[in-house]
Design a protein around this motif. Structure first.
Motif, PDB file in Angstrom:
ATOM      1  N   GLU A  22      -7.715   7.908  -7.326  1.00  0.00           N
ATOM      2  CA  GLU A  22      -8.267   7.917  -5.965  1.00  0.00           C
ATOM      3  C   GLU A  22      -7.383   8.725  -5.023  1.00  0.00           C
ATOM      4  O   GLU A  22      -7.873   9.464  -4.164  1.00  0.00           O
ATOM      5  N   GLN A  23      -6.044   8.589  -5.180  1.00  0.00           N
ATOM      6  CA  GLN A  23      -5.114   9.338  -4.344  1.00  0.00           C
ATOM      7  C   GLN A  23      -5.291  10.842  -4.533  1.00  0.00           C
ATOM      8  O   GLN A  23      -5.287  11.614  -3.568  1.00  0.00           O
ATOM      9  N   THR A  24      -5.475  11.263  -5.778  1.00  0.00           N
ATOM     10  CA  THR A  24      -5.671  12.689  -6.049  1.00  0.00           C
ATOM     11  C   THR A  24      -6.933  13.198  -5.372  1.00  0.00           C
ATOM     12  O   THR A  24      -6.933  14.259  -4.737  1.00  0.00           O
ATOM     13  N   ARG A  25      -8.009  12.452  -5.503  1.00  0.00           N
ATOM     14  CA  ARG A  25      -9.270  12.887  -4.885  1.00  0.00           C
ATOM     15  C   ARG A  25      -9.138  12.974  -3.364  1.00  0.00           C
ATOM     16  O   ARG A  25      -9.646  13.916  -2.745  1.00  0.00           O
ATOM     17  N   ALA A  26      -8.454  11.999  -2.776  1.00  0.00           N
ATOM     18  CA  ALA A  26      -8.302  11.980  -1.322  1.00  0.00           C
ATOM     19  C   ALA A  26      -7.460  13.167  -0.854  1.00  0.00           C
ATOM     20  O   ALA A  26      -7.804  13.849   0.121  1.00  0.00           O
ATOM     21  N   VAL A  27      -6.336  13.414  -1.548  1.00  0.00           N
ATOM     22  CA  VAL A  27      -5.471  14.527  -1.174  1.00  0.00           C
ATOM     23  C   VAL A  27      -6.215  15.851  -1.294  1.00  0.00           C
ATOM     24  O   VAL A  27      -6.185  16.696  -0.385  1.00  0.00           O
TER      25      VAL A  27
ATOM     26  N   ALA B 211      -9.368  16.487  -1.253  1.00  0.00           N
ATOM     27  CA  ALA B 211     -10.448  16.637  -0.268  1.00  0.00           C
ATOM     28  C   ALA B 211      -9.893  17.166   1.053  1.00  0.00           C
ATOM     29  O   ALA B 211     -10.486  18.059   1.684  1.00  0.00           O
ATOM     30  N   VAL B 212      -8.755  16.623   1.474  1.00  0.00           N
ATOM     31  CA  VAL B 212      -8.129  17.091   2.718  1.00  0.00           C
ATOM     32  C   VAL B 212      -7.654  18.529   2.570  1.00  0.00           C
ATOM     33  O   VAL B 212      -7.855  19.368   3.452  1.00  0.00           O
TER      34      VAL B 212
ATOM     35  N   PRO C   5       2.102  11.151   1.773  1.00  0.00           N
ATOM     36  CA  PRO C   5       0.905  11.359   2.602  1.00  0.00           C
ATOM     37  C   PRO C   5       1.195  12.039   3.943  1.00  0.00           C
ATOM     38  O   PRO C   5       0.303  12.645   4.537  1.00  0.00           O
TER      39      PRO C   5
ATOM     40  N   ASP D 151      -3.952   3.878   9.786  1.00  0.00           N
ATOM     41  CA  ASP D 151      -3.618   4.826   8.729  1.00  0.00           C
ATOM     42  C   ASP D 151      -2.105   4.929   8.603  1.00  0.00           C
ATOM     43  O   ASP D 151      -1.429   5.431   9.502  1.00  0.00           O
TER      44      ASP D 151
END
Length: 397
Positions: A193-198, A200-201, A166, A307
């Motif tokens: 969820e990790q894939t979607r979050a990464v 998106a950024v 991250p 975070d």
């Protein structure tokens, strides 16, 4: 690139083999195509190093491990870059882009005379210097120096393996690469969820800067569709070709591919002033009372502590900054609550500067000596990233 340690005595067959590889320039570059996912034309090639065929050092894991053991990692990394550019320059048809990897453990050495000669002689393609995310926390100051040099010479940057750690997301706006490579683990598990979050950024950063997103490890048609859904426009993987000679893919080169990337930005990675001066572009200057400074540092602490992937970059109070109990306490609490802290080797005269940067956000607190002290804070991500660069340019190694 990282200074190679002094060569050790060739006390084993592996040491002797590495010495031979270096002395006789026995590195063989192979090239894997990078394609436009819509047209499948080849927009560039990534150079991958191989040792002498049929030997224990043929494959990169053993080659680089042996060089590391022999204290010659920096020399090997430089030779790999030289051979990649030499072969690409000699190709009958020039590729639009050539991606060359930079070993994180080799970031703080000067470029070799041969590499300078190749680059200054005018490359018939745009070189993309590719950092893995392992380089980000290891030698951030050297990374920015090398990045700045690449931009000065008209080349570009890529950040590889994004999504594994991250911390790479936190450094994205600091490095601001022209190419962002999504790690193949994201392609393999697109609904996580990790894939979607990464993604998106990464998507937000690409929209902000114009960076090109590349999907790695594309092996099937389904992988291609997944990569596009995650925001990739370019891709690489066995679906498009395994590593081989550059002539194997030259007939599919897209001659205008380089124009899809942002133009080089000479000077972007160097400090455009002190951290305080940079921060004034993103927020008003106010009176820096002890309570106001402590409160601002507390807000920064809370943002970082919430975070785990956040990174704090800080300098201690320089001469002329009132070292009150409130400020000292706030700094100590900040250091104790944050996972990743990069502390400058030496204070900035007359300033206190601290920035927290995480996936898609940032917050900076800068103080300048005077009567009264001056305080500026900013939550503007480009401004905070610029403050971080101003700090890291003063950080050794």
């Amino acid at each position: 690139m990282h200074a190679g340690h002094a060569p050790t005595q060739a006390s084993s067959p592996a040491h002797a083999a590495i010495e031979a590889v270096l002395a006789e320039r026995l590195v063989r570059p192979l090239f894997q195509p990078i394609v436009d996912l819509s047209t499948r034309t080849v927009v560039g090639v990534e150079a991958l190093a191989r040792g002498p065929a049929g030997t224990d050092l043929e494959f990169p894991d053993r080659l680089f491990a042996a060089a590391r053991e022999a204290g010659r990692l920096g020399d090997l990394d430089m030779l790999c870059s030289e051979r990649a550019l030499e072969c690409a320059v000699a190709a009958p048809v020039s590729p639009p882009l050539v991606f060359v990897n930079a070993e994180p453990a080799a970031l703080d050495q000067p470029l070799s005379p041969r590499l300078v000669e190749l680059i200054m002689g005018g490359l018939p393609f745009r070189e993309i210097l590719e950092f893995t995310e392992r380089a980000l926390p290891a030698l951030p100051g050297s990374l920015l120096r090398i990045a700045g040099q690449a931009q000065q010479w008209g080349n570009s940057l890529a950040l590889d393996d994004v999504g594994v750690d991250p911390m790479s997301l936190a450094f994205l706006p600091v490095l601001e690469p022209e190419v962002i490579k999504l790690d193949m683990s994201l392609i393999r598990d697109p609904s996580a969820e990790q894939t979607r979050a990464v993604c998106a950024v990464v998507r937000a950063e690409a929209q902000r800067t114009g960076a090109m997103v590349v999907g790695e490890g594309i092996e099937t048609e389904d992988d291609l569709v997944t990569a596009q859904a995650l925001g990739a426009r370019w891709g690489q993987g066995w679906l498009f070709g395994r590593p081989g000679s550059i002539e194997q893919v030259s007939h599919r080169f897209d001659p205008v591919a380089a124009s899809a990337l942002p133009a080089p930005r000479p000077g972007f990675h160097q400090a455009g002033g002190t951290p305080f001066e940079v921060a004034t572009g993103g927020g008003p200057v106010t009176a820096g009372t002890a309570d106001a400074i402590a409160a601002a540092l507390a807000r920064l602490r809370d943002a970082a502590a919430a975070d785990e992937s956040a990174v704090v970059i800080a300098s201690c109070p320089g001469p002329g900054i009132a070292d009150t109990g409130a400020i000292t306490s706030a700094l100590q609490e900040l250091a104790g609550r944050v996972r990743s802290v990069i502390l400058l080797d030496r204070p900035i005269p007359g300033e206190l500067a601290t920035a927290v940067i995480g996936p898609g956000y940032g917050y900076a607190v800068c103080v300048r000596s005077g009567h009264p002290l001056e305080l500026v804070t900013s939550r503007d991500l480009p401004t905070v990233a610029a403050v971080a660069r101003a700090l890291l340019n003063r950080h050794g190694g």
